[in-house]
Write a protein that holds these residues in place. Structure first.
Motif: not given
Length: 122
Positions: A39, A42, A62, A86-90, A119, A122
């Motif tokens: 990401a 990160k 996760s 989920k958005s955090e999988d972007t 992407t 959400s």
């Protein structure tokens, strides 16, 4: 071995995508294969890995229960089925090949594909 990931795109939260990673060059079935993601801002992180013939798999906590890694050695192709996104999988998703089984660290992989963007809105 050369790897090329594809299948990324834009999807709504809760949706699904299937990534593919096509291999060429050396014998695909000689390598354990993994998926990683990175990401923005990160470090690249482990997602899932699969053994030579698909008998063993390993997942990051996760994604456990939502993602499924598989391979088709006859087609020299790796897959990552991603459900309940989920958005955090972007992230940009990368496939990689290793000589050692079910590794989770980036330095333990010898060959990398170019990545495909996922992407999740959400």
């Amino acid at each position: 071995v050369q790897l090329q990931a594809s299948g990324g795109g834009l999807v709504q939260a809760g949706g699904s995508l299937r990534l593919s990673c096509a291999a060429s060059g050396r014998t695909f079935s000689n390598y354990h294969i993994g998926w990683f993601r990175q990401a923005p801002g990160k470090e690249r992180e482990f997602v899932a890995s699969i053994s030579l013939r698909g008998g063993s798999t390993r997942y990051a906590d996760s994604v456990k229960g939502r993602f499924t890694i598989s391979r088709d050695n006859a087609k020299s192709t790796l897959y990552l089925q991603m459900n309940s996104l989920k958005s955090e999988d972007t992230a940009v998703y990368y496939c990689a090949a290793a000589l050692l089984a079910l590794r989770v660290r980036v330095p333990e992989y010898d060959y990398w594909g170019q990545g495909t963007q996922v992407t999740v809105s959400s």
